[in-house]
Design an enzyme around this catalytic site. Structure first.
Site, mmCIF file in Angstrom:
data_model
loop_
_atom_site.group_PDB
_atom_site.id
_atom_site.type_symbol
_atom_site.label_atom_id
_atom_site.label_comp_id
_atom_site.label_asym_id
_atom_site.label_seq_id
_atom_site.Cartn_x
_atom_site.Cartn_y
_atom_site.Cartn_z
ATOM 1 N N ARG A 2 11.929 -5.580 3.878
ATOM 2 C CA ARG A 2 11.936 -4.196 4.347
ATOM 3 C C ARG A 2 12.884 -4.058 5.543
ATOM 4 O O ARG A 2 13.635 -3.100 5.654
ATOM 5 C CB ARG A 2 10.505 -3.814 4.752
ATOM 6 N N ARG A 42 0.472 -9.123 13.948
ATOM 7 C CA ARG A 42 -0.262 -8.190 13.085
ATOM 8 C C ARG A 42 -1.150 -8.959 12.099
ATOM 9 O O ARG A 42 -2.258 -8.535 11.784
ATOM 10 C CB ARG A 42 0.716 -7.291 12.319
ATOM 11 N N LYS A 44 0.835 -1.206 0.000
ATOM 12 C CA LYS A 44 0.000 0.000 0.000
ATOM 13 C C LYS A 44 0.876 1.265 0.000
ATOM 14 O O LYS A 44 0.565 2.221 -0.699
ATOM 15 C CB LYS A 44 -0.905 0.034 1.239
ATOM 16 N N ARG A 70 -9.265 0.105 9.574
ATOM 17 C CA ARG A 70 -8.714 -1.214 9.882
ATOM 18 C C ARG A 70 -9.690 -2.065 10.680
ATOM 19 O O ARG A 70 -9.369 -3.208 11.008
ATOM 20 C CB ARG A 70 -7.449 -1.032 10.707
ATOM 21 N N ARG A 112 11.809 -0.741 11.810
ATOM 22 C CA ARG A 112 10.518 -0.565 12.485
ATOM 23 C C ARG A 112 10.301 -1.737 13.429
ATOM 24 O O ARG A 112 10.425 -2.889 13.032
ATOM 25 C CB ARG A 112 9.399 -0.534 11.438
HETATM 26 P P1 AMP Z 1 1.067 0.471 9.610
HETATM 27 O O1 AMP Z 1 2.255 1.330 9.400
HETATM 28 O O2 AMP Z 1 -0.128 0.925 8.821
HETATM 29 O O3 AMP Z 1 1.343 -0.977 9.405
HETATM 30 O O4 AMP Z 1 0.629 0.625 11.144
HETATM 31 C C1 AMP Z 1 1.521 0.317 12.203
HETATM 32 C C2 AMP Z 1 0.752 0.104 13.496
HETATM 33 O O5 AMP Z 1 0.007 1.285 13.833
HETATM 34 C C3 AMP Z 1 -0.294 -0.984 13.452
HETATM 35 O O6 AMP Z 1 0.260 -2.264 13.694
HETATM 36 C C4 AMP Z 1 -1.245 -0.553 14.579
HETATM 37 O O7 AMP Z 1 -0.692 -0.804 15.854
HETATM 38 C C5 AMP Z 1 -1.248 0.951 14.400
HETATM 39 N N1 AMP Z 1 -2.311 1.400 13.466
HETATM 40 C C6 AMP Z 1 -2.131 2.014 12.260
HETATM 41 N N2 AMP Z 1 -3.306 2.307 11.682
HETATM 42 C C7 AMP Z 1 -4.261 1.858 12.543
HETATM 43 C C8 AMP Z 1 -5.685 1.843 12.511
HETATM 44 N N3 AMP Z 1 -6.373 2.348 11.468
HETATM 45 N N4 AMP Z 1 -6.345 1.284 13.568
HETATM 46 C C9 AMP Z 1 -5.681 0.793 14.631
HETATM 47 N N5 AMP Z 1 -4.338 0.749 14.717
HETATM 48 C C10 AMP Z 1 -3.623 1.281 13.693
#
Ligand code: AMP
Length: 193
Positions: free
Chosen positions: A127, A150, A13, A88, A139
């Site tokens: 990554r 996740r 994404k 999400r 990260r």
């Molecule tokens: P990402 O970079 O999108 O993979 O997000 C990293 C982390 O941020 C996720 O594993 C969640 O802990 C948190 N996170 C990001 N977006 C959301 C969301 N829309 N709802 C809940 N947690 C989120």
């Protein structure tokens, strides 16, 4: 142009968002990036979400809904945006519909990048390796154990978002297993339709 990108962790994404940002002069709104920035800056929100993020869990719907609701009012969003990593949960998707209706905004497309779980794990590992090779910080959520958590959360909480958008036929899918350029072409075809 206003787009929602769905897809499991590692589906690509972010990569596709960056391209569309360039092409259409829109902004990428990644809740993950915003939350990481909040954690780094030590804001009250950052302190509340830190543990959940590091464990691979989801932060509360209320927090991310507020963040997105405020963020799309910013002037740089006037030309459009890509929601990357939001919604999400079904509750977030319902809240997004409500927020957009209140603001009189219509989405142009809801697109899911569909990939298989093994490929996602491989992408996350790459990554991580790339970050290490480039001397950049890794990260914490790219740790394989965290990634597995996740994926569990994705199956439990986020996969139903696809069904939510399918109920009224809004979800479009692209094959995220294809090379980046092919995925890009599929997305462009949806946006041009
Ligand atoms: P990402 O970079 O999108 O993979 O997000 C990293 C982390 O941020 C996720 O594993 C969640 O802990 C948190 N996170 C990001 N977006 C959301 C969301 N829309 N709802 C809940 N947690 C989120």
């Amino acid at each position: 142009m206003k787009i929602v990108f769905l897809g499991a962790p590692g589906a690509g994404k972010g990569t596709q968002s960056e391209r569309l940002v360039e092409k259409h002069g829109i902004v990428q709104l990644s809740t993950g990036d915003m939350l990481r920035a909040a954690v780094k800056a030590g804001t009250p929100v950052g302190l509340r979400v830190k543990a959940a993020m590091e464990d691979g869990g989801l932060v509360s719907d209320e927090i991310v809904i507020d963040i997105i609701s405020d963020r799309i009012d910013e002037p740089d969003c006037a030309n459009g945006y890509i929601l990357d990593g939001f919604p999400r949960t079904v509750a977030q998707a319902q809240a997004l519909d409500r927020i957009l209706a209140e603001k009189g905004i219509k989405l142009d497309a809801i697109i899911e990048l569909v990939v298989d779980a093994a490929a996602m794990l491989a992408r996350v590992e790459k990554r991580r390796a790339d970050a290490i090779a480039a001397g950049k910080p890794v990260r914490k959520d790219d740790d394989p154990e965290v990634f597995k958590e996740r994926m569990v959360k994705y199956r439990e909480e986020t996969a139903p978002v696809s069904d939510f958008y399918d109920a009224d036929g809004r979800r479009r899918t692209v094959d995220g297993m294809q090379p980046i350029a092919s995925v890009a072409a599929q997305i462009d075809a949806i946006l041009a339709a």
